[in-house]
Design a protein around this motif. Sequence first.
Motif, PDB file in Angstrom:
ATOM      1  N   ILE A   1     -28.196 -18.808   7.478  1.00  0.00           N
ATOM      2  CA  ILE A   1     -27.110 -17.905   7.071  1.00  0.00           C
ATOM      3  C   ILE A   1     -27.507 -17.133   5.819  1.00  0.00           C
ATOM      4  N   GLN A   2     -28.009 -17.844   4.831  1.00  0.00           N
ATOM      5  CA  GLN A   2     -28.446 -17.172   3.604  1.00  0.00           C
ATOM      6  C   GLN A   2     -29.641 -16.268   3.865  1.00  0.00           C
ATOM      7  N   CYS A   3     -30.525 -16.685   4.772  1.00  0.00           N
ATOM      8  CA  CYS A   3     -31.694 -15.867   5.117  1.00  0.00           C
ATOM      9  C   CYS A   3     -31.279 -14.536   5.726  1.00  0.00           C
ATOM     10  N   PHE A   4     -30.420 -14.579   6.760  1.00  0.00           N
ATOM     11  CA  PHE A   4     -29.985 -13.346   7.419  1.00  0.00           C
ATOM     12  C   PHE A   4     -29.215 -12.447   6.464  1.00  0.00           C
ATOM     13  N   SER A   5     -28.375 -13.051   5.635  1.00  0.00           N
ATOM     14  CA  SER A   5     -27.564 -12.261   4.709  1.00  0.00           C
ATOM     15  C   SER A   5     -28.436 -11.517   3.704  1.00  0.00           C
ATOM     16  N   LEU A   6     -29.418 -12.209   3.103  1.00  0.00           N
ATOM     17  CA  LEU A   6     -30.291 -11.559   2.135  1.00  0.00           C
ATOM     18  C   LEU A   6     -31.203 -10.538   2.791  1.00  0.00           C
ATOM     19  N   LEU A   7     -31.605 -10.818   4.033  1.00  0.00           N
ATOM     20  CA  LEU A   7     -32.447  -9.847   4.741  1.00  0.00           C
ATOM     21  C   LEU A   7     -31.694  -8.541   4.972  1.00  0.00           C
ATOM     22  N   LEU A   8     -30.442  -8.629   5.424  1.00  0.00           N
ATOM     23  CA  LEU A   8     -29.634  -7.418   5.629  1.00  0.00           C
ATOM     24  C   LEU A   8     -29.362  -6.717   4.311  1.00  0.00           C
ATOM     25  N   LEU A   9     -29.099  -7.496   3.260  1.00  0.00           N
ATOM     26  CA  LEU A   9     -28.834  -6.890   1.953  1.00  0.00           C
ATOM     27  C   LEU A   9     -30.035  -6.096   1.466  1.00  0.00           C
ATOM     28  N   GLY A  10     -31.231  -6.662   1.590  1.00  0.00           N
ATOM     29  CA  GLY A  10     -32.426  -5.937   1.178  1.00  0.00           C
ATOM     30  C   GLY A  10     -32.666  -4.684   1.991  1.00  0.00           C
ATOM     31  N   MET A  11     -32.425  -4.747   3.294  1.00  0.00           N
ATOM     32  CA  MET A  11     -32.605  -3.567   4.152  1.00  0.00           C
ATOM     33  C   MET A  11     -31.620  -2.474   3.783  1.00  0.00           C
ATOM     34  N   PHE A  12     -30.354  -2.835   3.592  1.00  0.00           N
ATOM     35  CA  PHE A  12     -29.331  -1.843   3.269  1.00  0.00           C
ATOM     36  C   PHE A  12     -29.621  -1.166   1.933  1.00  0.00           C
ATOM     37  N   LEU A  13     -29.976  -1.960   0.933  1.00  0.00           N
ATOM     38  CA  LEU A  13     -30.219  -1.391  -0.396  1.00  0.00           C
ATOM     39  C   LEU A  13     -31.462  -0.513  -0.420  1.00  0.00           C
ATOM     40  N   ALA A  14     -32.491  -0.879   0.347  1.00  0.00           N
ATOM     41  CA  ALA A  14     -33.695  -0.044   0.405  1.00  0.00           C
ATOM     42  C   ALA A  14     -33.385   1.303   1.054  1.00  0.00           C
ATOM     43  N   ALA A  15     -32.588   1.289   2.122  1.00  0.00           N
ATOM     44  CA  ALA A  15     -32.210   2.551   2.767  1.00  0.00           C
ATOM     45  C   ALA A  15     -31.283   3.365   1.867  1.00  0.00           C
ATOM     46  N   LEU A  16     -30.358   2.678   1.167  1.00  0.00           N
ATOM     47  CA  LEU A  16     -29.418   3.379   0.294  1.00  0.00           C
ATOM     48  C   LEU A  16     -30.115   4.027  -0.886  1.00  0.00           C
ATOM     49  N   ALA A  17     -31.224   3.453  -1.333  1.00  0.00           N
ATOM     50  CA  ALA A  17     -31.940   3.986  -2.498  1.00  0.00           C
ATOM     51  C   ALA A  17     -32.431   5.405  -2.265  1.00  0.00           C
ATOM     52  N   THR A  18     -32.707   5.762  -1.024  1.00  0.00           N
ATOM     53  CA  THR A  18     -33.172   7.114  -0.722  1.00  0.00           C
ATOM     54  C   THR A  18     -32.020   8.116  -0.657  1.00  0.00           C
ATOM     55  N   LEU A  19     -30.783   7.628  -0.574  1.00  0.00           N
ATOM     56  CA  LEU A  19     -29.622   8.507  -0.506  1.00  0.00           C
ATOM     57  C   LEU A  19     -28.862   8.547  -1.824  1.00  0.00           C
ATOM     58  N   ASN A  20     -28.621   7.372  -2.390  1.00  0.00           N
ATOM     59  CA  ASN A  20     -27.917   7.273  -3.669  1.00  0.00           C
ATOM     60  C   ASN A  20     -28.603   6.188  -4.488  1.00  0.00           C
ATOM     61  N   PHE A  21     -29.631   6.591  -5.212  1.00  0.00           N
ATOM     62  CA  PHE A  21     -30.438   5.646  -5.981  1.00  0.00           C
ATOM     63  C   PHE A  21     -29.577   4.834  -6.938  1.00  0.00           C
ATOM     64  N   SER A  22     -28.668   5.476  -7.628  1.00  0.00           N
ATOM     65  CA  SER A  22     -27.877   4.800  -8.648  1.00  0.00           C
ATOM     66  C   SER A  22     -26.999   3.713  -8.048  1.00  0.00           C
ATOM     67  N   LEU A  23     -26.344   3.998  -6.936  1.00  0.00           N
ATOM     68  CA  LEU A  23     -25.498   2.996  -6.292  1.00  0.00           C
ATOM     69  C   LEU A  23     -26.326   1.815  -5.812  1.00  0.00           C
ATOM     70  N   SER A  24     -27.511   2.082  -5.284  1.00  0.00           N
ATOM     71  CA  SER A  24     -28.396   1.007  -4.829  1.00  0.00           C
ATOM     72  C   SER A  24     -28.795   0.100  -5.981  1.00  0.00           C
ATOM     73  N   VAL A  25     -29.128   0.674  -7.128  1.00  0.00           N
ATOM     74  CA  VAL A  25     -29.535  -0.124  -8.282  1.00  0.00           C
ATOM     75  C   VAL A  25     -28.364  -0.947  -8.808  1.00  0.00           C
ATOM     76  N   LEU A  26     -27.187  -0.339  -8.928  1.00  0.00           N
ATOM     77  CA  LEU A  26     -26.026  -1.052  -9.467  1.00  0.00           C
ATOM     78  C   LEU A  26     -25.647  -2.238  -8.580  1.00  0.00           C
ATOM     79  N   ILE A  27     -25.589  -2.019  -7.266  1.00  0.00           N
ATOM     80  CA  ILE A  27     -25.259  -3.118  -6.352  1.00  0.00           C
ATOM     81  C   ILE A  27     -26.374  -4.153  -6.349  1.00  0.00           C
ATOM     82  N   GLY A  28     -27.623  -3.701  -6.391  1.00  0.00           N
ATOM     83  CA  GLY A  28     -28.752  -4.626  -6.394  1.00  0.00           C
ATOM     84  C   GLY A  28     -28.746  -5.542  -7.604  1.00  0.00           C
ATOM     85  N   VAL A  29     -28.492  -4.996  -8.788  1.00  0.00           N
ATOM     86  CA  VAL A  29     -28.458  -5.818  -9.999  1.00  0.00           C
ATOM     87  C   VAL A  29     -27.300  -6.810  -9.938  1.00  0.00           C
ATOM     88  N   ALA A  30     -26.154  -6.372  -9.414  1.00  0.00           N
ATOM     89  CA  ALA A  30     -25.007  -7.284  -9.303  1.00  0.00           C
ATOM     90  C   ALA A  30     -25.275  -8.417  -8.324  1.00  0.00           C
TER      91      ALA A  30
END
Length: 646
Positions: free
Chosen positions: A531-560
Amino acid sequence: MALISSILALRRDKRILKIPPYLSALCVIVGIAWLLVLPLNEYSRGTYVSENALLPGQVHTYFTGSEHNVFRAYRHEVHGLIDKPVAERSQRLETIFREQNLKVATQHYNYTVSNRTIANENVYAILQGPRADATEAIVLIAAWKNMADEVNNSGVALVLTLARYFKRWSLWSKDIIFLIPGDSTSGSQAWVDAYHDGHDQRYVESLNIKSGALQGAVAVDYPAGPWGQRYDKLHVVYDGVNGQLPNLDLFNTAVQIASGQMGIGSVIQRMWHHDNSYKDRLQTMLRGMISQGLGHATGPHSSFIPYHVDAVTLQTVGDGWHDEMSLGKTVESLFRSLNNLLEHLHQSFFFYLLLQSNRFVSIGTYLPSAMLIAINFSIAAMALWVKSGRRTEPIANPASTQPKSKPASSADKEDKGDTKPTHDIKHAKEKAPAPQQPATELLEIDGALAIVPVASTTVTERALLIPALLVISAHALGLVPLYLFNNWDADHLPGLFITTANIITLFPIAVAFLFNYTSPHILTLQALTLIQCFSLLLLGMFLAALATLNFSLSVLIGVACVPLSFVRRSTNMGINAVQLGMLALLNPCMVVQIGTKLLGGNLAEILVTAAQGWHIWGLWTQVVVWLVWFPAWIACSVVVASGIFD
């Protein structure tokens, strides 16, 4: 072959699983440190205009003299319309535009958000360029009320004056649209939606007249009263909806004209006193990241940027010696530059971080920071995946478990009639497999080194269905707060927020208790790891894709979400309780509440603005919070909470 065998053998080495946490921590540290070095001269560069056709500040401006008297007359007339009904105000503005021989129309809009009605009218006029064929247009905007809910008295008067002034010139190769929306956000959004036929006719009226493709837009925010007010600097606002930015050439042109040609200082991100120090650069960059991460509209220009219309807002600040004539000349020179364009702005940057009005960081320099933070989640997910496929079993000491047999004597052999040839016995010994030695390790026991047996690691089959369904359910659960916060009654939104915060905090504990005492076979150790594996895998994928669209939002959510990479289910109840308490402080509702207090905002206003952004601007910040951040937090919190009930 020996090398390959050695490398493959590392897969079974338990020491490999000790590396990923340190690697994840290294990625986070380097990612944050990467941001901190960006304000340095070595990692940033000065702004410049890439499009040579703009020629900023290369024309002589003529907005002066008698135009000042016209402006003052319009300013008093606009001031007299402040307390008038919307229909009467629109009719008077429409009459003024029509007296200048312009095509004029009005547009009514009526939004209902959180049981609140937002209704007003936009007034706009079109000046057909003498050298234009109605295929391209530039927009000059002055909202009736600015972002601070102040009447934009002098700003509206300046647009009316410039409309009269521009009409006398025959050099325009593009149409010019003069827009006076009812408010800074909803009005401009309704107008630009209708201009591109992207509006809902139930709430927004269609436009009666149109021009060509919009090439740029400039908004004026000058809320001086009927007697005027001099200003010191121009605050150039450039943030668009969802963190989108205008082409950097437009921003550079506005700054270069204001500072270089007119002698007006330019500031950004409310940094009124910027001394070009590292601290001020870093603060400006972080303010810009927070603004872009929130994704809200920062002015009338914000609604144009999602339609690939580059736009900025010029806001007067301070108390100095500049007056409305300086602002009028700045707008005139800026429109003369935009009039020179032969094609849409494209040569400069659309992704950048500004450190001050004349220094920026390009996407190629700052993007690795967000990617490193996103990669840390992927590394943690891969480590958990490997761990989920391993089962550890203790191996007993053969010396204590296997009975010792007495060695047979020669007489016994003779009694048994053992007459097997010696060479056969030797051949049988060669074929017999060597006894498997138990895994051992060297430990210090009571001050002495001893070799003791250790647990063996075997590969086991992964049961993927239940963990995958639970992670999908966590993401689907995020739809509930996403819907409620965007549709709840505005007067009761703060109460809903507090209730949701309490429920979210207790929800992981309730889920862990329910599964552990009713269906303990579901949340097995392997299932929790997956469960933790799948959740973190999806989180990393989403944030990497989001970084190319809204870098700031990706960083803020990533740090949190960084702690989610390091929390683990422990056999120690105290450690689980401490981890769960830390996660309770990091749930989305608590972070939003703490962030609101730190930034000096009002929680009720922020919730209502977010709901308006969802329905009117198409804000996607809530989607990231409730469908990316919240499910990952829920999954990791349930994993940790399950250790409390063992």
